[in-house]
Scaffold this motif. Structure first.
Motif, PDB file in Angstrom:
ATOM      1  N   GLN A 308     -12.284  65.458  51.257  1.00 27.07           N
ATOM      2  CA  GLN A 308     -12.204  64.056  50.562  1.00 27.07           C
ATOM      3  C   GLN A 308     -10.542  63.932  51.271  1.00 27.07           C
ATOM      4  O   GLN A 308      -9.395  64.389  50.822  1.00 27.07           O
ATOM      5  CB  GLN A 308     -12.109  64.140  49.281  1.00 27.07           C
ATOM      6  N   GLU A 310      -7.748  60.686  51.612  1.00 26.87           N
ATOM      7  CA  GLU A 310      -7.256  59.454  51.287  1.00 26.87           C
ATOM      8  C   GLU A 310      -6.075  59.073  51.496  1.00 26.87           C
ATOM      9  O   GLU A 310      -4.918  59.238  50.680  1.00 26.87           O
ATOM     10  CB  GLU A 310      -7.529  59.258  49.707  1.00 26.87           C
ATOM     11  N   VAL A 311      -5.555  58.992  52.820  1.00 23.65           N
ATOM     12  CA  VAL A 311      -4.548  58.943  53.410  1.00 23.65           C
ATOM     13  C   VAL A 311      -4.535  57.319  54.225  1.00 23.65           C
ATOM     14  O   VAL A 311      -5.197  57.497  55.382  1.00 23.65           O
ATOM     15  CB  VAL A 311      -3.961  59.816  54.352  1.00 23.65           C
ATOM     16  N   ARG A 348      -4.702  63.690  49.772  1.00 23.85           N
ATOM     17  CA  ARG A 348      -4.302  62.246  49.380  1.00 23.85           C
ATOM     18  C   ARG A 348      -2.767  62.145  49.583  1.00 23.85           C
ATOM     19  O   ARG A 348      -2.005  62.860  49.626  1.00 23.85           O
ATOM     20  CB  ARG A 348      -4.832  61.877  48.170  1.00 23.85           C
ATOM     21  N   ARG A 349      -2.209  60.847  49.722  1.00 27.90           N
ATOM     22  CA  ARG A 349      -0.939  60.371  49.639  1.00 27.90           C
ATOM     23  C   ARG A 349      -0.575  59.547  48.534  1.00 27.90           C
ATOM     24  O   ARG A 349      -1.295  58.614  48.248  1.00 27.90           O
ATOM     25  CB  ARG A 349      -0.644  59.697  50.819  1.00 27.90           C
ATOM     26  N   GLU A 350       0.512  60.062  47.858  1.00 25.24           N
ATOM     27  CA  GLU A 350       0.827  59.496  46.468  1.00 25.24           C
ATOM     28  C   GLU A 350       2.202  59.405  46.186  1.00 25.24           C
ATOM     29  O   GLU A 350       3.057  60.813  46.224  1.00 25.24           O
ATOM     30  CB  GLU A 350       0.036  60.325  45.402  1.00 25.24           C
TER      31      GLU A 350
END
Length: 408
Positions: A308, A310-311, A348-350
């Motif tokens: 998974q 998300e970037v 992911r990026r956060e």
């Protein structure tokens, strides 16, 4: 719809943070009661012997909160052990700030944590009440509202509407409650003015040394790859070409065979050179991006891998390369050592950081001291001022979380 999903996801994350903060708040409340008891005992001189233990307990709980807040945003450095000697410890600015945090967090953290936990629980209870209201005597009233007599479906549906309101309040207020719960820690557990810079200098010195070590290890790896593989292939090509040159006039058929061997050796040398180049900076990152490169790793993994990513935007090439190598090495460890039946990889990026997690259902008990590439992963991550957290109890599962700064 995307905005709704984002709000729901942020509220779920906030609920997770609130529950974690409630745990540290309960610990802080227990230590606060102990500290007040010892402080009262100090008036008679008896508590002086117990005071150092109280300060160490305060530091332990504060460090747990620092670790929790560091996983959620900007890292908060730990100050180390409590200074020896009661007088020195009391004058220490970290100790004084931690004592203030214990008092604040035991109240604010507990209230916000309970509010964040009760809102969704009440929402689920009220929303489902029309399904089971007949199991409750009418005089018992609605859940949490004993004075409200429920005589029929219409009253039960009204309670259900109240549950929808509680659910909306949970989605809307949970992120704010989580920020309020984290405020005492962000304010009081961060280093005092003037201390943060010295801690940061020490941290950067350590990461610079780790970066140099990682660079030296990488150079030695490339040198070994070139020396043991490509160089030997090229030497073989040179020898075969010399033999073919000598055999051209005397035995042309033999020369053709030798030239075929030389061509095979040259192709092997080119393949090994491509492998070395991919080890320096995988071209697949430029061609397909981080998501595509990781999809290739997941697809070629022997253990079934669920990916998974998300970037939304590209990160720096060095950051993407580090994330790629972290996942590649982690999957290699899963295949070789874990005995897992499946592995989950999430990226992911956060908040200006690239978060990478790899979790498998293997037998666990992974230990950096026993090798298995974990030390190399940590050095590579820390070289980019990142952080690695490994959780691997005996029996599993094993989870590795990596945070890499990637700008705003």
């Amino acid at each position: 719809m995307a905005n709704v999903r984002g709000r729901v996801r942020s509220s779920v994350d906030a609920l997770e943070r609130l529950v974690g903060g409630l745990g540290t708040a309960l610990l802080a409340f227990g230590v606060l009661i102990w500290a007040v008891t010892v402080a009262v005992a100090c008036l008679g001189g008896v508590g002086l012997l117990l005071a150092p233990g109280v300060l160490r307990a305060v530091r332990s709980v504060a460090d747990r909160e620092r670790a929790r807040l560091s996983r959620q945003g900007n890292p908060i450095p730990t100050p180390g052990p409590v200074p020896a000697g009661l007088g020195t410890a009391v004058r220490d600015p970290f100790v004084r700030r931690e004592l203030g945090w214990i008092a604040l967090h035991s109240i604010i953290g507990m209230l916000t944590g309970l509010a964040g936990l009760l809102l969704p629980l009440n929402a689920v209870q009220d929303v489902t009440f029309p399904l089971w209201y007949r199991l409750v005597p009418p005089e018992a009233g609605a859940p949490g509202l004993g004075w409200w007599r429920i005589d029929g479906l219409s009253e039960a549906l009204t309670v259900g509407l109240l549950g929808v309101g509680c659910l909306a309040a949970a989605v809307g207020f949970s992120p704010g409650l989580a920020r309020l719960q984290a405020w005492p820690g962000r304010w009081l557990l961060s280093p005092p003015p003037g201390v943060d810079l010295s801690l940061r200098v020490a941290q950067l010195t350590a990461t610079r040394a780790a970066a140099l070590d990682a660079h030296a290890v990488e150079l030695r790896r490339i040198e070994r790859s070139l020396h043991d593989g490509t160089q030997n292939r090229l030497v073989a090509v040179n020898v075969l070409l010399g033999a073919a040159r000598r055999a051209v006039r005397r035995n042309p058929d033999r020369a053709d065979e030798i030239l075929g061997q030389a061509q095979d050796a040259a192709e092997q040398a080119l393949g090994e050179l491509r492998t070395v180049v991919r080890g320096i900076l995988p071209p697949v990152l430029d061609d397909r991006g981080l998501a595509g490169a990781l999809a290739g790793l997941a697809g070629s993994c022997v253990v079934p891998c669920r990916l998974q990513v998300e970037v939304a935007v590209r990160c720096a090439a060095s950051v993407e390369a580090t994330a790629y190598f972290v996942v590649a090495e982690a999957l290699t460890n899963v295949v070789r050592h874990s005995g897992a039946s499946h592995v989950d990889v999430a990226v992911r990026r956060e908040h200006g950081r690239l978060l990478v997690s790899v979790e498998d259902d293997g037998h666990g008990d992974a230990d950096e001291a026993r090798g298995s590439g974990l030390t190399g992963i940590r050095r590579r991550v820390e070289a980019y001022d990142g952080r690695l957290t490994l959780t691997s109890p005996p029996g599993g599962p094993t989870r590795m979380d990596v945070e890499l700064p990637c700008g705003s």
